[in-house]
Design a protein around this motif. Sequence first.
Motif, PDB file in Angstrom:
ATOM      1  N   GLY A  86      -8.333  29.858  -6.590  1.00  0.00           N
ATOM      2  CA  GLY A  86      -7.566  31.182  -6.338  1.00  0.00           C
ATOM      3  C   GLY A  86      -6.193  31.169  -6.160  1.00  0.00           C
ATOM      4  O   GLY A  86      -5.640  32.222  -6.382  1.00  0.00           O
ATOM      5  N   GLN A  87      -5.760  30.150  -5.476  1.00  0.00           N
ATOM      6  CA  GLN A  87      -4.618  29.757  -5.240  1.00  0.00           C
ATOM      7  C   GLN A  87      -3.787  29.055  -6.155  1.00  0.00           C
ATOM      8  O   GLN A  87      -4.435  28.373  -6.868  1.00  0.00           O
ATOM      9  CB  GLN A  87      -4.328  29.392  -4.023  1.00  0.00           C
ATOM     10  N   ASP A  88      -2.498  28.984  -6.590  1.00  0.00           N
ATOM     11  CA  ASP A  88      -1.778  27.874  -7.057  1.00  0.00           C
ATOM     12  C   ASP A  88      -1.681  26.757  -6.125  1.00  0.00           C
ATOM     13  O   ASP A  88      -1.783  26.839  -4.926  1.00  0.00           O
ATOM     14  CB  ASP A  88      -0.110  28.388  -7.193  1.00  0.00           C
ATOM     15  N   GLY A  89      -1.820  25.568  -6.707  1.00  0.00           N
ATOM     16  CA  GLY A  89      -1.703  24.425  -6.156  1.00  0.00           C
ATOM     17  C   GLY A  89      -1.305  23.144  -7.005  1.00  0.00           C
ATOM     18  O   GLY A  89      -1.354  22.896  -8.125  1.00  0.00           O
ATOM     19  N   SER A  90      -0.510  22.125  -6.247  1.00  0.00           N
ATOM     20  CA  SER A  90       0.111  21.069  -6.895  1.00  0.00           C
ATOM     21  C   SER A  90      -0.804  20.146  -7.202  1.00  0.00           C
ATOM     22  O   SER A  90      -1.536  19.583  -6.253  1.00  0.00           O
ATOM     23  CB  SER A  90       1.317  20.674  -6.115  1.00  0.00           C
ATOM     24  N   ILE A  91      -0.893  19.333  -8.111  1.00  0.00           N
ATOM     25  CA  ILE A  91      -1.660  18.218  -8.421  1.00  0.00           C
ATOM     26  C   ILE A  91      -0.870  16.932  -9.019  1.00  0.00           C
ATOM     27  O   ILE A  91       0.420  17.401  -9.311  1.00  0.00           O
ATOM     28  CB  ILE A  91      -2.738  18.337  -9.506  1.00  0.00           C
ATOM     29  N   SER A  92      -1.278  15.718  -8.819  1.00  0.00           N
ATOM     30  CA  SER A  92      -0.326  14.760  -9.198  1.00  0.00           C
ATOM     31  C   SER A  92      -1.310  13.474  -9.354  1.00  0.00           C
ATOM     32  O   SER A  92      -2.543  13.447  -8.856  1.00  0.00           O
ATOM     33  CB  SER A  92       0.676  14.177  -8.129  1.00  0.00           C
ATOM     34  N   THR A  93      -1.000  12.406  -9.774  1.00  0.00           N
ATOM     35  CA  THR A  93      -1.579  11.209 -10.283  1.00  0.00           C
ATOM     36  C   THR A  93      -1.782  10.544  -9.064  1.00  0.00           C
ATOM     37  O   THR A  93      -2.953  10.145  -8.777  1.00  0.00           O
ATOM     38  CB  THR A  93      -0.964  10.362 -11.209  1.00  0.00           C
ATOM     39  N   GLU A  94      -0.982  10.521  -8.178  1.00  0.00           N
ATOM     40  CA  GLU A  94      -0.998  10.074  -6.875  1.00  0.00           C
ATOM     41  C   GLU A  94      -2.047  10.657  -5.891  1.00  0.00           C
ATOM     42  O   GLU A  94      -3.201   9.998  -5.305  1.00  0.00           O
ATOM     43  CB  GLU A  94       0.216   9.790  -6.175  1.00  0.00           C
ATOM     44  N   GLY A  95      -2.132  11.944  -5.913  1.00  0.00           N
ATOM     45  CA  GLY A  95      -3.082  12.780  -5.486  1.00  0.00           C
ATOM     46  C   GLY A  95      -4.424  12.220  -6.049  1.00  0.00           C
ATOM     47  O   GLY A  95      -5.671  12.059  -5.156  1.00  0.00           O
ATOM     48  N   PHE A  96      -4.621  12.082  -7.486  1.00  0.00           N
ATOM     49  CA  PHE A  96      -5.988  11.861  -7.889  1.00  0.00           C
ATOM     50  C   PHE A  96      -6.633  10.490  -7.243  1.00  0.00           C
ATOM     51  O   PHE A  96      -7.586  10.239  -6.991  1.00  0.00           O
ATOM     52  CB  PHE A  96      -5.779  11.481  -9.399  1.00  0.00           C
ATOM     53  N   GLU A  97      -5.402   9.512  -7.383  1.00  0.00           N
ATOM     54  CA  GLU A  97      -5.940   7.985  -6.965  1.00  0.00           C
ATOM     55  C   GLU A  97      -6.595   8.096  -5.581  1.00  0.00           C
ATOM     56  O   GLU A  97      -7.169   7.390  -5.177  1.00  0.00           O
ATOM     57  CB  GLU A  97      -4.729   6.973  -7.177  1.00  0.00           C
TER      58      GLU A  97
END
Length: 497
Positions: free
Chosen positions: A329-340
């Motif tokens: 429902g909100q915007d949010g940042s994602i990243s490869t580091e976050g995935f890992e």
Amino acid sequence: MSFYVTTPIFYGNGDPHLGHAYSTMAADILARHMRQRGEDVFFLTGTDEHGEPIAQAAEKQGVTPQELVDRSADRFRDMVGKVNATNDFFIRTTDAGHIERVQAVVDRVKENGFVYEGTYVGWYCPRCADFKNESEIGPGDTCLIHEIPLDREEEQNWFFKLSAFQDDLEKMYEENPGMIQPDFRRNEALSFIRSGLRDVSLSRSQISWGIPLSWDPEQVMYVWFDALLNYYTALGYAREGEDLTDGYWPASWHVIAKDILKFHTVYWPAFLMAAGIEVPQRIFIHGYLLMGDKKMSKSLGNVLDPFEVIEKFGADALRFYCFREVSFGQDGSISTEGFESRYESELANDFGNLASRSLAMISRYRDGLVPEAKPDPVLAADFEGISERVSALLDEAQIGQALEEIWVLVRRLNRYVEESQPWVLAKDDGDAGRLDQVLYSLSEGLRVITLLLHPYLPNSTDVLLEALGEEDLALAAYGSRAGGTKVEKINPLFPKL
Ligand code: MSP
């Protein structure tokens, strides 16, 4: 009961990126959950294949528009399969079945008196395929979304009397506050409506790649009406020889992002009202996945390739990460580091280890037979009503919150293993009864969370449900299954990278 969920249909001139995968995974989580509840589910996705941007892209690449959209549809189909979505149909707006049904609905809108001929003068963004009103125009007559100069358009075309629905729309959203989720999006829709609705072009004359109007074949349908109608037309021909419309319409949920709020909350219900068709029940408007602080989008060139992510982490990990990291429902940042990091700490450690270890202990200490014992009461309160809580959240499409509820229990079970120390109990025959209880309780807890996690992690939970044996959500109650089942050891569900 029937449950009909849709994603937007994606533009057939681009490559699928994670943003598209996001809406698809969300709709799939709802679809899978509802199937577990025994609902009669229809899940639709597809591609939006008409309009100027597509004709232009084809020309640039030296192919016909049809060739372009054929290729693109294949890539989107591939993406849908790779994220493990269980759509019942993949609509393409170039399908003959869609085209003929669009024409029939538009004819009805005209017969009902909501179409007239006029001259359009104003600003148009070719990338949005949208005619802009004053509040949507940036400095120097630019598109606020794409930051490109708008085209000044003047042409004879057919208009849809959107203004006739101002009061009806306003009333509908005032009387049905739950129709648009999250709530702050309803306010956006309402304030757009209250600012005054102007009639919109229903057709374009200078474009040929589209659906011709039956009464004026020189003109093609404005691509947004053509596209929106997919949700309705698909039911007419998705299953050969059957019309599913009565069974599934109106849609239970349209899942979209905020970029296309106006089309779905204003144009779409108005158009349906004009045609005398029921409006959709609910629309969920999610935010953007951001890379850094920018929207991921093809034109900005900062897209994360879902195919690469899936190749490396698997579809389950992608599905999990997106709804764990970003509040739906909100915007949010994602990243490869976050995935890992989430992959390691939550999937591999919290969940994967819990599963392997629990099954391994049942194998080692009890020859793979879940002991017959009474559920440990210390877990009962935590598990009480969990299935109902998750269902209630998913009824509201609260995908992230439902996942959080389940994850609390994943963590609880890990603590339970630490507290009860089955490996110590195993050393003393005098503790055999207690060990039975601990192993039974662990297996029950694991079984319940696995059932609940199934819509999020279909691959890995399939392995576990096979090991534990079942699907029906009605069975997701702690202590509801007696011991005695034979379970298997498993390989790590989320191997270390
Ligand atoms: N073809 C129209 C939709 C017609 S629906 C009747 C269209 N297509 S699109 O290819 O641009 O897809 C837009 C949709 O893709 C968004 O509404 C959203 O569902 C998804 N997303 C695209 N980029 C996204 C993000 N960066 N983040 C989240 N979702 C995103 O508009």
